[in-house]
Design a protein around this motif. Structure first.
Motif, PDB file in Angstrom:
ATOM      1  N   VAL A 159     -77.081 -33.837   1.648  1.00 38.26           N
ATOM      2  CA  VAL A 159     -76.386 -32.642   2.118  1.00 38.26           C
ATOM      3  C   VAL A 159     -75.433 -33.085   3.227  1.00 38.26           C
ATOM      4  CG1 VAL A 159     -76.632 -30.357   3.112  1.00 38.26           C
ATOM      5  CG2 VAL A 159     -78.364 -31.222   1.545  1.00 38.26           C
ATOM      6  N   ALA A 160     -74.174 -33.324   2.886  1.00 37.71           N
ATOM      7  CA  ALA A 160     -73.161 -33.778   3.839  1.00 37.71           C
ATOM      8  C   ALA A 160     -71.902 -32.953   3.645  1.00 37.71           C
ATOM      9  CB  ALA A 160     -72.863 -35.263   3.660  1.00 37.71           C
ATOM     10  N   ASP A 161     -71.110 -32.840   4.723  1.00 35.33           N
ATOM     11  CA  ASP A 161     -69.874 -32.066   4.645  1.00 35.33           C
ATOM     12  C   ASP A 161     -68.735 -32.884   4.068  1.00 35.33           C
ATOM     13  OD1 ASP A 161     -70.944 -29.680   5.912  1.00 35.33           O
ATOM     14  OD2 ASP A 161     -71.002 -30.859   7.752  1.00 35.33           O
ATOM     15  N   VAL A 162     -68.663 -34.160   4.401  1.00 36.88           N
ATOM     16  CA  VAL A 162     -67.575 -35.032   3.962  1.00 36.88           C
ATOM     17  C   VAL A 162     -68.182 -36.242   3.265  1.00 36.88           C
ATOM     18  CG1 VAL A 162     -65.579 -36.400   4.648  1.00 36.88           C
ATOM     19  CG2 VAL A 162     -66.121 -34.286   5.872  1.00 36.88           C
ATOM     20  N   GLY A 163     -67.693 -36.547   2.073  1.00 31.65           N
ATOM     21  CA  GLY A 163     -68.139 -37.723   1.340  1.00 31.65           C
ATOM     22  C   GLY A 163     -67.034 -38.756   1.269  1.00 31.65           C
ATOM     23  N   LEU A 164     -67.327 -39.982   1.675  1.00 31.60           N
ATOM     24  CA  LEU A 164     -66.354 -41.072   1.647  1.00 31.60           C
ATOM     25  C   LEU A 164     -66.455 -41.789   0.311  1.00 31.60           C
ATOM     26  CD1 LEU A 164     -66.787 -42.550   5.246  1.00 31.60           C
ATOM     27  CD2 LEU A 164     -65.267 -40.719   4.455  1.00 31.60           C
ATOM     28  N   VAL A 165     -65.347 -41.864  -0.408  1.00 28.54           N
ATOM     29  CA  VAL A 165     -65.306 -42.460  -1.739  1.00 28.54           C
ATOM     30  C   VAL A 165     -64.339 -43.639  -1.692  1.00 28.54           C
ATOM     31  CG1 VAL A 165     -64.941 -42.050  -4.191  1.00 28.54           C
ATOM     32  CG2 VAL A 165     -65.667 -40.177  -2.718  1.00 28.54           C
ATOM     33  N   GLY A 166     -64.721 -44.726  -2.342  1.00 30.89           N
ATOM     34  CA  GLY A 166     -63.823 -45.868  -2.373  1.00 30.89           C
ATOM     35  C   GLY A 166     -64.439 -47.040  -3.090  1.00 30.89           C
ATOM     36  N   PHE A 167     -63.615 -48.062  -3.325  1.00 28.88           N
ATOM     37  CA  PHE A 167     -64.084 -49.290  -3.949  1.00 28.88           C
ATOM     38  C   PHE A 167     -64.988 -50.042  -2.971  1.00 28.88           C
ATOM     39  CE2 PHE A 167     -61.082 -48.368  -7.148  1.00 28.88           C
ATOM     40  CZ  PHE A 167     -61.305 -49.224  -8.228  1.00 28.88           C
ATOM     41  N   ALA A 203     -66.106 -33.117  16.702  1.00 25.63           N
ATOM     42  CA  ALA A 203     -64.671 -32.981  16.946  1.00 25.63           C
ATOM     43  C   ALA A 203     -64.445 -31.652  17.639  1.00 25.63           C
ATOM     44  CB  ALA A 203     -63.883 -33.066  15.647  1.00 25.63           C
ATOM     45  N   GLY A 204     -64.343 -31.680  18.959  1.00 26.61           N
ATOM     46  CA  GLY A 204     -64.210 -30.446  19.707  1.00 26.61           C
ATOM     47  C   GLY A 204     -65.472 -29.609  19.589  1.00 26.61           C
ATOM     48  N   ARG A 236     -72.823 -32.197  -3.246  1.00 26.37           N
ATOM     49  CA  ARG A 236     -72.882 -31.136  -2.248  1.00 26.37           C
ATOM     50  C   ARG A 236     -71.799 -31.270  -1.177  1.00 26.37           C
ATOM     51  NH1 ARG A 236     -77.972 -28.822  -3.143  1.00 26.37           N
ATOM     52  NH2 ARG A 236     -79.520 -30.242  -4.004  1.00 26.37           N
ATOM     53  N   CYS A 237     -70.967 -32.303  -1.243  1.00 26.65           N
ATOM     54  CA  CYS A 237     -69.932 -32.514  -0.229  1.00 26.65           C
ATOM     55  C   CYS A 237     -68.798 -31.504  -0.422  1.00 26.65           C
ATOM     56  CB  CYS A 237     -69.388 -33.932  -0.300  1.00 26.65           C
ATOM     57  SG  CYS A 237     -70.615 -35.203   0.099  1.00 26.65           S
ATOM     58  N   ALA A 238     -68.389 -30.883   0.682  1.00 26.75           N
ATOM     59  CA  ALA A 238     -67.299 -29.913   0.619  1.00 26.75           C
ATOM     60  C   ALA A 238     -65.938 -30.587   0.570  1.00 26.75           C
ATOM     61  CB  ALA A 238     -67.370 -28.974   1.813  1.00 26.75           C
ATOM     62  N   VAL A 239     -65.815 -31.777   1.166  1.00 31.73           N
ATOM     63  CA  VAL A 239     -64.542 -32.503   1.225  1.00 31.73           C
ATOM     64  C   VAL A 239     -64.797 -33.934   0.776  1.00 31.73           C
ATOM     65  CG1 VAL A 239     -62.640 -33.267   2.695  1.00 31.73           C
ATOM     66  CG2 VAL A 239     -63.758 -31.062   3.144  1.00 31.73           C
ATOM     67  N   ALA A 334     -58.733 -33.438  11.668  1.00 28.88           N
ATOM     68  CA  ALA A 334     -58.307 -32.899  10.381  1.00 28.88           C
ATOM     69  C   ALA A 334     -59.518 -32.628   9.481  1.00 28.88           C
ATOM     70  CB  ALA A 334     -57.349 -33.877   9.704  1.00 28.88           C
ATOM     71  N   LEU A 335     -60.470 -33.556   9.459  1.00 25.28           N
ATOM     72  CA  LEU A 335     -61.680 -33.337   8.674  1.00 25.28           C
ATOM     73  C   LEU A 335     -62.472 -32.150   9.219  1.00 25.28           C
ATOM     74  CD1 LEU A 335     -62.928 -37.020   8.125  1.00 25.28           C
ATOM     75  CD2 LEU A 335     -61.784 -35.526   6.470  1.00 25.28           C
ATOM     76  N   ALA A 336     -62.532 -32.008  10.547  1.00 28.80           N
ATOM     77  CA  ALA A 336     -63.258 -30.882  11.146  1.00 28.80           C
ATOM     78  C   ALA A 336     -62.610 -29.565  10.745  1.00 28.80           C
ATOM     79  CB  ALA A 336     -63.291 -31.033  12.658  1.00 28.80           C
ATOM     80  N   GLU A 337     -61.278 -29.530  10.684  1.00 33.03           N
ATOM     81  CA  GLU A 337     -60.599 -28.301  10.288  1.00 33.03           C
ATOM     82  C   GLU A 337     -60.893 -27.942   8.836  1.00 33.03           C
ATOM     83  OE1 GLU A 337     -56.029 -26.515   9.987  1.00 33.03           O
ATOM     84  OE2 GLU A 337     -56.411 -28.515  10.837  1.00 33.03           O
ATOM     85  N   MET A 338     -60.917 -28.928   7.942  1.00 30.51           N
ATOM     86  CA  MET A 338     -61.213 -28.664   6.537  1.00 30.51           C
ATOM     87  C   MET A 338     -62.658 -28.189   6.361  1.00 30.51           C
ATOM     88  SD  MET A 338     -59.242 -31.898   4.770  1.00 30.51           S
ATOM     89  CE  MET A 338     -59.424 -31.257   3.116  1.00 30.51           C
ATOM     90  N   VAL A 339     -63.570 -28.780   7.121  1.00 28.43           N
ATOM     91  CA  VAL A 339     -64.970 -28.369   7.036  1.00 28.43           C
ATOM     92  C   VAL A 339     -65.137 -26.953   7.569  1.00 28.43           C
ATOM     93  CG1 VAL A 339     -67.295 -28.833   7.894  1.00 28.43           C
ATOM     94  CG2 VAL A 339     -65.857 -30.718   7.107  1.00 28.43           C
ATOM     95  N   ALA A 340     -64.449 -26.636   8.672  1.00 21.43           N
ATOM     96  CA  ALA A 340     -64.549 -25.284   9.224  1.00 21.43           C
ATOM     97  C   ALA A 340     -63.991 -24.255   8.253  1.00 21.43           C
ATOM     98  CB  ALA A 340     -63.798 -25.226  10.556  1.00 21.43           C
TER      99      ALA A 340
END
Length: 501
Positions: A159-167, A203-204, A236-239, A334-340
């Motif tokens: 259960v995370a708000d941001v998921g980091l995807v990459g090689f 973030a703030g 479950r990641c929102a972003v 920027a990530l905090a704004e997208m999550v909010a």
């Protein structure tokens, strides 16, 4: 050394119900004071409960068998048996429960959410509860039901708000380490990260979590690499944030081709919990692109070339260096704004009941079908008939007669007649097979006999095997006498001659 386990198979066994008690109250000058056998206690349940302090399924990996305690049997003096204790199994937030058929039966999200993995068996009724006008002092009690026994698969979906995807080696773990207080393992070889890492970022006024998912490669949605094992952690990641290595030296790779390859894998992967998390497919989630390692001159030049092409897709692009701590502040806010924005559009998950999709079952219904393995036999299926059979003491004739009354009142005998059942036909209910005797009457006026007996079961007008054998022997003797001329007429003539003499 810590170990992350996010998928396990467990066997859960609920407690059996306690047996009812057969007892008659006795005291001085009152030898038959009536039945006073108590009921058996129910068996304990096996429950899965979300605990915020649990973050992995490691305990179930080493202890995959869980058993609740049994209920206590009833006792005389109208004393009921004690109930078995429920077994509480603590699971992490985001655990999904899958049954033997591969169907999702529960999605456990939110602290305190619980799911009954195995139901404890019911306790059997004592003879005091079975007494009626027809049976003043029943000489039997009902047995306790066995508890459920199931094999379940537990999957952890972070259960995370941001998921980091990459090689692999794109710098995802390094980014998590500088954005949060998490300390994942970092090395310069592919697949350093073998388990998802969670970090809390501030973030703030906004606080959100970031998940570092192990590196993906082309074909991950079909099981290549570690893809299938960890793609589910993105459900479950929102972003979703693409972390692109702008300093890679591998031939044929560039930021745009890396993003296209990973997008194809995300589009091919179908989350199993669309209806539960209501976030939609991975292909529709908000995206950001993070161009990493721009502290290297060649990487900065490559970022200048591809930034405009990526921006045309409508995704925000950020140039950072996790090692040199460049561009992290802009990315974090920027990530905090997208999550909010996501949290404003979706209600925050609260502790709720488990999502269960049971099949509609009416316990009052039953079915009668022909037995494919026994000629002329029938199988009766239904929750109530099968439960009654499990609770019956078949070494007690009175208990068997009580079972016959219950089945008759339910309409089982009428259904067997409509299906064309003949007397003596083998009928199977649950794990018990018996010869059907339709002449056993059902009614309130049960003949009074000894305790533990039922005179109706001794009454049998059906011709048995021994009687049929004797009848065949008598017919054969009569046939032989007729062939030899020793008929009744000849015998009568000889007796007449003797009388004349």
């Amino acid at each position: 050394m810590s170990r992350f386990v996010d998928r396990v198979k467990i066997e859960v066994v609920a407690g059996n119900g306690g047996h009812g008690c057969t007892s008659v109250h006795r005291e001085k000058f009152k030898p038959l004071g009536g039945p006073d056998g108590g009921n058996g206690g129910r068996g304990g349940d096996v429950r899965l409960v979300v605990d915020p302090q649990v973050h992995t399924l490691l305990d179930f990996h080493f202890r995959p068998h869980a058993r609740a305690t049994n209920g206590k049997p009833g006792m005389g003096g109208n004393r009921n048996g004690g109930a078995g204790e429920d077994l509480i199994l603590k699971v992490p937030d985001g655990t999904v429960v899958i049954d033997e058929d591969g169907e999702i039966v529960a999605d456990l999200v939110g602290a305190g959410t619980e799911f009954i993995a195995a139901q404890g068996g019911r306790g059997g009724l004592g003879n005091a509860a079975l007494a009626s006008r027809a049976r003043r002092a029943p000489g039997f009690a009902l047995l306790g039901e066995p508890g459920d026994e199931r094999e379940l698969t537990l999957e952890l979906k972070s259960v995370a708000d941001v998921g980091l995807v990459g090689f692999p080696s794109a710098g995802k773990s390094s980014l998590v380490s500088v954005l949060s207080a998490a300390k994942p393992k970092i090395a310069d070889y592919p697949f350093t990260t073998l388990a998802p890492n969670l970090g809390v970022v501030t973030a703030g006024a906004e606080v959100f979590t970031v998940a570092d998912v192990p590196g993906l490669i082309p074909g991950a949605s079909q099981g290549r690499g570690l893809g299938l094992d960890f793609l589910r952690h993105l459900e479950r990641c929102a972003v979703l944030a693409h972390v692109v290595d702008c300093a890679t030296l591998e031939p044929g790779r560039d930021p745009v081709s890396d993003i296209d390859a990973l997008e194809a894998e995300l589009a091919a992967y179908q989350p199993a919990l669309d209806a539960d998390h209501s976030l939609g497919d991975l292909a529709t989630r908000p995206r950001v692109v993070i161009l990493n390692k721009i502290d290297i001159p060649e990487a900065a030049e490559l970022a200048d070339l591809v930034e405009a092409d990526i921006a045309e897709r409508g995704w925000p692009v950020f140039r950072i260096s996790a090692v040199a701590h460049q561009g992290l502040s802009e990315l974090t806010f920027a990530l905090a704004e997208m999550v909010a924005r996501y949290r404003a559009e979706h209600a925050e998950p609260l502790a709720r009941r488990a999502v269960i999709r049971p099949k509609a079952v009416d316990e009052s219904e039953f079915t009668v079908v022909a037995d494919p393995d026994v000629e002329g036999g029938f199988i009766v299926r239904g929750a109530r008939p099968e439960r009654w059979v499990r609770q019956t003491q078949f070494d007690n004739d009175e208990a068997v007669g009580y079972l016959a009354d219950r089945l008759n009142r339910l309409g089982v005998e009428d259904a067997l007649v409509k299906r064309g059942a003949k007397p003596g036909a083998p009928v199977t209910i649950g794990e018990m097979t018996f010869d059907w005797e339709p002449t056993t009457p059902m009614g309130e006026a049960v003949p009074i006999t000894g305790r533990g007996t039922d005179i109706r079961l001794e009454r049998n007008d059906r011709v048995g095997a021994a009687e049929r054998k004797l009848a065949r022997k008598m017919r054969r003797q009569a046939s032989d006498e007729n062939e030899l001329g020793w008929g009744a007429g000849d015998l009568g003539q000889e007796e007449s001659d003797v009388d004349d003499e």
